[in-house]
Enzyme design. Structure first.
Site, PDB file in Angstrom:
ATOM      1  N   ASP A  28       7.527 -12.240 -53.844  1.00 43.79           N
ATOM      2  CA  ASP A  28       6.541 -13.179 -54.391  1.00 43.79           C
ATOM      3  C   ASP A  28       5.178 -12.861 -53.767  1.00 43.79           C
ATOM      4  O   ASP A  28       4.493 -11.961 -54.207  1.00 43.79           O
ATOM      5  CB  ASP A  28       7.040 -14.595 -54.088  1.00 43.79           C
ATOM      6  N   PHE A  70       9.373 -20.831 -61.481  1.00 39.33           N
ATOM      7  CA  PHE A  70      10.425 -20.672 -60.478  1.00 39.33           C
ATOM      8  C   PHE A  70      11.709 -20.258 -61.188  1.00 39.33           C
ATOM      9  O   PHE A  70      12.028 -20.762 -62.255  1.00 39.33           O
ATOM     10  CB  PHE A  70      10.635 -22.004 -59.744  1.00 39.33           C
ATOM     11  N   ARG A 108      22.962 -20.082 -57.360  1.00 40.43           N
ATOM     12  CA  ARG A 108      23.013 -18.656 -57.019  1.00 40.43           C
ATOM     13  C   ARG A 108      24.010 -17.908 -57.898  1.00 40.43           C
ATOM     14  O   ARG A 108      23.847 -16.740 -58.180  1.00 40.43           O
ATOM     15  CB  ARG A 108      23.439 -18.472 -55.559  1.00 40.43           C
TER      16      ARG A 108
HETATM   17  P1  IMP Z   1       7.438 -14.053 -50.267  1.00 41.95           P
HETATM   18  O1  IMP Z   1       7.432 -12.736 -51.008  1.00 41.95           O
HETATM   19  O2  IMP Z   1       7.228 -13.906 -48.797  1.00 41.95           O
HETATM   20  O3  IMP Z   1       6.438 -15.012 -50.869  1.00 41.95           O
HETATM   21  O4  IMP Z   1       8.834 -14.774 -50.391  1.00 41.95           O
HETATM   22  C1  IMP Z   1       9.858 -14.326 -51.150  1.00 41.95           C
HETATM   23  C2  IMP Z   1      11.063 -15.223 -50.935  1.00 41.95           C
HETATM   24  O5  IMP Z   1      10.819 -16.536 -51.446  1.00 41.95           O
HETATM   25  C3  IMP Z   1      12.253 -14.703 -51.699  1.00 41.95           C
HETATM   26  O6  IMP Z   1      13.056 -13.847 -50.913  1.00 41.95           O
HETATM   27  C4  IMP Z   1      12.971 -15.971 -52.090  1.00 41.95           C
HETATM   28  O7  IMP Z   1      13.860 -16.364 -51.057  1.00 41.95           O
HETATM   29  C5  IMP Z   1      11.892 -17.009 -52.206  1.00 41.95           C
HETATM   30  N1  IMP Z   1      11.440 -17.188 -53.621  1.00 41.95           N
HETATM   31  C6  IMP Z   1      10.227 -16.875 -54.135  1.00 41.95           C
HETATM   32  N2  IMP Z   1      10.157 -17.171 -55.440  1.00 41.95           N
HETATM   33  C7  IMP Z   1      11.370 -17.678 -55.796  1.00 41.95           C
HETATM   34  C8  IMP Z   1      11.928 -18.165 -57.044  1.00 41.95           C
HETATM   35  O8  IMP Z   1      11.297 -18.191 -58.127  1.00 41.95           O
HETATM   36  N3  IMP Z   1      13.223 -18.598 -56.981  1.00 41.95           N
HETATM   37  C9  IMP Z   1      13.965 -18.583 -55.832  1.00 41.95           C
HETATM   38  N4  IMP Z   1      13.486 -18.141 -54.652  1.00 41.95           N
HETATM   39  C10 IMP Z   1      12.193 -17.691 -54.629  1.00 41.95           C
END
Ligand code: IMP
Ligand code: MG
Length: 174
Positions: free
Chosen positions: A102, A151, A164
C-alpha cells in the site's frame, strides 16, 4: 458476524490461479540455479505462498517472518520483527512475498533490516499493488494485480482477522 460480507468481487478465483501460475513461471525462470529463499510476511501472504510455491519448478527454501509497525507506519516510520527468520540469508538470493503493498512503508523498513544481513540479492513479489497510495520509494519486482482505493479482503487479506479464506478478492463496502 457471519461469513457474509457486502462487497464486490473484483478478482475471481480463476484469475488469481492463472496469475499465480504466471508469476511462478517467471520466478522459476529468473531464479534458475539460484536456490532462492522465499520469505513470507505473516500472516496474509501465506495463502499466496502456498499456491505460488506449488507451481515453482526450481529448488527453493521457504521461511517466515512477522512484523509489527510502531503505531501508524506513516507517522513513526518503523517496523519491528516480532518473529524472525530461521534461515541465515547471508549470501543467499531472497524473494519476499507480500499480500499487498500500500504505502510501501512496511516493506521499505523491512528491506532495510534484511539488507544489513548481506543477502546476495533481494527482490519483492506482491500479490496486490495499490501503487496510487505509495509513499516509500520501493521497487516491486513481481506483482499480481493492481488494485484501486477500496479496501480489499480475501486470498489471505483480512479485515479484523476475517475473510482471509475467501478464494477471490472482494472490495469491501465500509
Ligand atoms: P503498507 O504498504 O506499509 O502501507 O502496508 C501494507 C499492509 O497493510 C499489508 O501487508 C496489509 O497487511 C495491510 N493492508 C493494506 N491495504 C489493505 C487492504 O486493502 N486489505 C487488507 N489489508 C491491507
Ligand atoms: Mg501484511
Amino acid at each position: 458476524m457471519g461469513m457474509e460480507q457486502k462487497g464486490k468481487i473484483i478478482i475471481s478465483e480463476e484469475e488469481i490461479q492463472g496469475k499465480v501460475r504466471e508469476l511462478a513461471g517467471q520466478i522459476s525462470k529468473d531464479y534458475e540455479g539460484l536456490n532462492p529463499i522465499i520469505i513470507t510476511v505473516l500472516r496474509g501472504a501465506v495463502y499466496f505462498m502456498v499456491d505460488l510455491t506449488r507451481y515453482l519448478t526450481i529448488p527453493h527454501r521457504i521461511d517466515f517472518l512477522a512484523i509489527s509497525s510502531y503505531g501508524p507506519a506513516a507517522q513513526t516510520g518503523g517496523v519491528r520483527i516480532t518473529k524472525d527468520l530461521d534461515l541465515d540469508i547471508h549470501d543467499e538470493h531472497v524473494l519476499i512475498l507480500e499480500d499487498i503493498v500500500d504505502t510501501g512503508l512496511t516493506l521499505h523498513y523491512l528491506l532495510r533490516i534484511l539488507k544489513e544481513r548481506g543477502p546476495a540479492s533481494i527482490k519483492i513479489c506482491t500479490f496486490l499493488d495499490r501503487a496510487a497510495q505509495r509513499i516509500a520509494d520501493l521497487h516491486i519486482d513481481y506483482r499480481g494485480f493492481e488494485v484501486g482505493e477500496a479496501f480489499v479482503v480475501g486470498y489471505g487479506l483480512d479485515r479484523d482477522e476475517k475473510f482471509r479464506n475467501l478464494q477471490y478478492i472482494m472490495a469491501v463496502e465500509e
